[in-house]
Design a protein around this motif. Sequence first.
Motif, mmCIF file in Angstrom:
data_model
loop_
_atom_site.group_PDB
_atom_site.id
_atom_site.type_symbol
_atom_site.label_atom_id
_atom_site.label_comp_id
_atom_site.label_asym_id
_atom_site.label_seq_id
_atom_site.Cartn_x
_atom_site.Cartn_y
_atom_site.Cartn_z
ATOM 1 N N GLU A 182 0.829 -1.190 0.000
ATOM 2 C CA GLU A 182 0.000 0.000 0.000
ATOM 3 C C GLU A 182 0.870 1.247 0.000
ATOM 4 O OE1 GLU A 182 -2.770 -0.060 3.230
ATOM 5 O OE2 GLU A 182 -3.226 -2.167 2.939
ATOM 6 N N PRO A 183 0.357 2.322 -0.581
ATOM 7 C CA PRO A 183 1.122 3.571 -0.526
ATOM 8 C C PRO A 183 1.155 4.105 0.909
ATOM 9 C CG PRO A 183 -1.036 3.931 -1.517
ATOM 10 C CD PRO A 183 -0.899 2.457 -1.309
ATOM 11 N N PRO A 184 2.166 4.892 1.246
ATOM 12 C CA PRO A 184 2.233 5.460 2.598
ATOM 13 C C PRO A 184 1.008 6.310 2.909
ATOM 14 C CG PRO A 184 4.278 5.841 1.404
ATOM 15 C CD PRO A 184 3.291 5.300 0.420
ATOM 16 N N GLN A 185 0.584 6.260 4.168
ATOM 17 C CA GLN A 185 -0.530 7.062 4.643
ATOM 18 C C GLN A 185 -0.101 7.772 5.917
ATOM 19 O OE1 GLN A 185 -3.859 4.491 5.212
ATOM 20 N NE2 GLN A 185 -4.053 4.009 3.045
ATOM 21 N N VAL A 186 -0.893 8.747 6.327
ATOM 22 C CA VAL A 186 -0.611 9.461 7.561
ATOM 23 C C VAL A 186 -1.710 9.131 8.563
ATOM 24 C CG1 VAL A 186 -0.393 11.730 8.647
ATOM 25 C CG2 VAL A 186 0.651 11.305 6.428
ATOM 26 N N ALA A 187 -1.313 8.692 9.746
ATOM 27 C CA ALA A 187 -2.244 8.424 10.843
ATOM 28 C C ALA A 187 -2.121 9.558 11.845
ATOM 29 C CB ALA A 187 -1.927 7.088 11.501
ATOM 30 N N VAL A 188 -3.244 10.206 12.145
ATOM 31 C CA VAL A 188 -3.261 11.327 13.068
ATOM 32 C C VAL A 188 -4.205 10.969 14.204
ATOM 33 C CG1 VAL A 188 -3.706 13.796 13.314
ATOM 34 C CG2 VAL A 188 -2.849 12.908 11.146
ATOM 35 N N ALA A 189 -3.766 11.194 15.444
ATOM 36 C CA ALA A 189 -4.598 10.838 16.598
ATOM 37 C C ALA A 189 -4.370 11.801 17.754
ATOM 38 C CB ALA A 189 -4.285 9.408 17.059
ATOM 39 N N ALA A 190 -5.405 11.931 18.567
ATOM 40 C CA ALA A 190 -5.323 12.612 19.854
ATOM 41 C C ALA A 190 -5.633 11.550 20.894
ATOM 42 C CB ALA A 190 -6.334 13.749 19.944
ATOM 43 N N THR A 191 -4.795 11.415 21.908
ATOM 44 C CA THR A 191 -4.954 10.373 22.906
ATOM 45 C C THR A 191 -4.907 10.986 24.294
ATOM 46 O OG1 THR A 191 -3.816 8.820 21.433
ATOM 47 C CG2 THR A 191 -4.020 8.176 23.750
ATOM 48 N N VAL A 192 -5.885 10.623 25.131
ATOM 49 C CA VAL A 192 -5.869 11.020 26.531
ATOM 50 C C VAL A 192 -5.611 9.760 27.349
ATOM 51 C CG1 VAL A 192 -7.212 11.900 28.475
ATOM 52 C CG2 VAL A 192 -7.380 13.005 26.248
ATOM 53 N N MET A 193 -4.522 9.783 28.117
ATOM 54 C CA MET A 193 -4.192 8.677 29.009
ATOM 55 C C MET A 193 -4.425 9.142 30.437
ATOM 56 S SD MET A 193 -0.820 7.044 27.205
ATOM 57 C CE MET A 193 0.191 8.467 27.497
ATOM 58 N N GLN A 194 -4.968 8.230 31.257
ATOM 59 C CA GLN A 194 -5.216 8.580 32.648
ATOM 60 C C GLN A 194 -5.147 7.321 33.498
ATOM 61 O OE1 GLN A 194 -8.851 8.093 33.971
ATOM 62 N NE2 GLN A 194 -8.683 6.567 32.390
ATOM 63 N N LYS A 195 -5.298 7.452 34.806
ATOM 64 C CA LYS A 195 -5.047 6.343 35.723
ATOM 65 C C LYS A 195 -6.195 5.343 35.820
ATOM 66 C CE LYS A 195 -1.709 8.621 38.670
ATOM 67 N NZ LYS A 195 -1.343 8.999 40.021
ATOM 68 N N ALA A 196 -7.431 5.785 35.690
ATOM 69 C CA ALA A 196 -8.574 4.889 35.863
ATOM 70 C C ALA A 196 -8.708 3.940 34.671
ATOM 71 C CB ALA A 196 -9.862 5.692 36.030
ATOM 72 N N TYR A 197 -9.089 2.705 34.964
ATOM 73 C CA TYR A 197 -9.296 1.716 33.914
ATOM 74 C C TYR A 197 -10.576 2.047 33.157
ATOM 75 C CZ TYR A 197 -10.046 -2.763 31.614
ATOM 76 O OH TYR A 197 -10.260 -3.743 30.678
ATOM 77 N N LEU A 198 -10.489 2.148 31.847
ATOM 78 C CA LEU A 198 -11.633 2.496 31.013
ATOM 79 C C LEU A 198 -12.238 1.278 30.330
ATOM 80 C CD1 LEU A 198 -10.059 5.648 29.376
ATOM 81 C CD2 LEU A 198 -11.826 5.623 31.153
ATOM 82 N N GLY A 199 -11.419 0.273 30.106
ATOM 83 C CA GLY A 199 -11.880 -0.907 29.385
ATOM 84 C C GLY A 199 -11.929 -0.645 27.890
#
Length: 186
Positions: free
Chosen positions: A76-93
């Motif tokens: 596949e040709p190259p693609q760009v993956a863009v993300a915003a991620t919030v990490m925190q202490k509580a388990y979210l599942g």
Amino acid sequence: MFNLYFRTTALVIAGTLGLVVPDLSALSATTGALRAWNYALQIDQGGAPNRALAQIRGEGGSSLWFSCTKVTGEDEPPQVAVAATVMQKAYLGPSDHRGRSTVLWLDDRPPEVARWVYRDRYGQLRGEDQVMNLVASLATAQTLIVELADFRLEPQSVRFALDPDETHAVAERFSKDCRSIATARD
């Protein structure tokens, strides 16, 4: 002490991953010293950028990450993956592939709702348009509150205090670097 440890650890990790931590003194000249944001840019062997990361810590050990990464596949040709991620202490599942509704408040603006994908202790907004719109919205904000939903759909709010000048400089740099990564893929 923790701030020094975190920045040193971030630099060690960046070096291990082959990331270039840019000299932000040009930004500092117009915005004052960058205190809250960490930023790294990875370049490939040819000198082209292929990953940009911006990170800020929030309350209660949480952090917000913006990433823009060139992804290459075998057929596949190259693609760009863009993300915003919030990490925190509580388990979210985990969430399913559609994600869960996540609410964002920027200053005293009306809340915004988006679908974020959840894993363990983080929620992630994906999609170049959505993430770049969030980056642009943050550029003038002083406060960001992200209300994540755990596996029981109970709210888990995390708060980020932002310096508008610093955030504006980082938002501009991230947007510029992400455009460079996107054009380098062709």
